[in-house]
Design a protein around this motif. Structure first.
Motif, short mmCIF file in Angstrom:
data_model
loop_
_atom_site.label_atom_id
_atom_site.label_comp_id
_atom_site.label_asym_id
_atom_site.label_seq_id
_atom_site.Cartn_x
_atom_site.Cartn_y
_atom_site.Cartn_z
N ALA A 1 0.83 -1.20 0.00
CA ALA A 1 0.00 0.00 0.00
C ALA A 1 0.86 1.25 0.00
O ALA A 1 0.55 2.24 -0.68
N ASP A 2 1.95 1.23 0.76
CA ASP A 2 2.83 2.40 0.79
C ASP A 2 3.45 2.67 -0.57
O ASP A 2 3.55 3.83 -1.00
N GLU A 3 3.85 1.61 -1.27
CA GLU A 3 4.39 1.82 -2.62
C GLU A 3 3.30 2.30 -3.56
O GLU A 3 3.54 3.17 -4.41
N ALA A 4 2.10 1.75 -3.41
CA ALA A 4 0.98 2.19 -4.25
C ALA A 4 0.74 3.68 -4.07
O ALA A 4 0.45 4.40 -5.03
N ARG A 5 0.87 4.16 -2.84
CA ARG A 5 0.71 5.60 -2.61
C ARG A 5 1.88 6.38 -3.19
O ARG A 5 1.69 7.45 -3.79
#
Length: 280
Positions: free
Chosen positions: A182-186
């Motif tokens: 999720a952090d990379e997606a953000r």
């Protein structure tokens, strides 16, 4: 409003916000044949309801979606035994129909917020890229998984993902099929926010949807239509399109109501759109 019966989705209403929930938690909300027929029917039905101003797309259980139910591919085995030209024609028709299921999200007159938790794999990426807004919980993970079953993603990821994130990053994710957090997606711009857990995610999705629902539905529809047009056309064409749109759709009464409410530090109210008009 009566939404179509569905063995895959649960549809709830919270005032002007519709909550569309994939409801096959025991199978990670993997996409059965019913998914593909029910999603566009539900979106079209919501679109005909003048009171719907925003929708949230979510998944029940531990995961948003595991993507295509691979058992569905088994039903295609007989097709490939047919005469090759006719089999190819039928396969193309099928793919176009699957594509249209996700285009129904893009076609909706109101914004669709994807609230993603757990796994969002394969067809899940195709689906969320057709949504207007994407937010996730911290446990969310993503992958363009089609490469792992020997195929190129064919229902939207390769067309929409490079318009949302850097094309080189989209290419790397599609070629590798690797999982990302999720952090990379953000960080790459696929989601706009990451929330602590699913409860916080759904609360944020509802807040976002209700905030949108308070705005002029005519202005919201115009923003959605023009964002999609700008994505697929030149800047000059997009500027011309919005000029024509506002020349026809900009309503002095709504402008004044919004300005007066802002000056009074109040929330303006706006009439629903007129939809589903028929002759006769």
């Amino acid at each position: 409003m009566t939404t179509p019966d569905s063995s895959f989705f649960r549809v709830e209403r919270d005032g002007p916000v519709a909550l569309v929930v994939m409801n096959r938690p025991d199978k990670a909300n993997s996409m059965t044949p019913d998914f593909w027929t029910d999603l566009p029917r539900i979106m079209d039905a919501l679109g005909r309801d003048e009171s719907v101003r925003c929708a949230i797309l979510a998944g029940e259980g531990r995961h948003f979606t595991g993507g295509m139910d691979l058992a569905a591919f088994a039903s295609l085995a007989g097709l490939f035994q047919k005469e090759p030209g006719r089999a190819a024609y039928a396969m193309r028709d099928l793919i176009l129909a699957l594509q249209d299921a996700f285009t129904a999200l893009e076609r909706a007159r109101f914004p669709v917020v994807a609230a993603i938790h757990g796994a969002c794999l394969g067809g899940g990426i195709d689906m969320i890229t057709a949504c207007d807004l994407r937010i996730a919980s911290a446990d969310a993970s993503f992958a363009v998984e089609e490469i792992h079953i020997g195929m190129a993603a064919d229902v939207g990821t390769l067309q929409r993902l490079p318009k949302l994130i850097a094309p080189a990053v989209a290419a790397e994710l599609a070629y590798s099929g690797r999982r990302f957090s999720a952090d990379e997606a953000r960080s790459i711009g696929l989601v706009s926010a990451v929330h602590e857990d699913r409860e916080a995610l759904m609360a944020a999705a509802r807040d976002m949807a209700h905030s949108i629902a308070q705005k002029s539905p005519l202005a919201i529809a115009g923003i959605k239509r023009n964002l999609a047009y700008a994505r697929d056309h030149s800047v000059a064409d997009g500027l011309d399109y919005i000029a024509t749109w506002n020349a026809g759709m900009l309503r002095p009464g709504e402008l004044m109501a919004a300005v007066q409410a802002k000056m009074a530090k109040q929330q303006a109210t706006f009439a629903d759109l007129l939809v589903g008009q028929k002759l006769g």
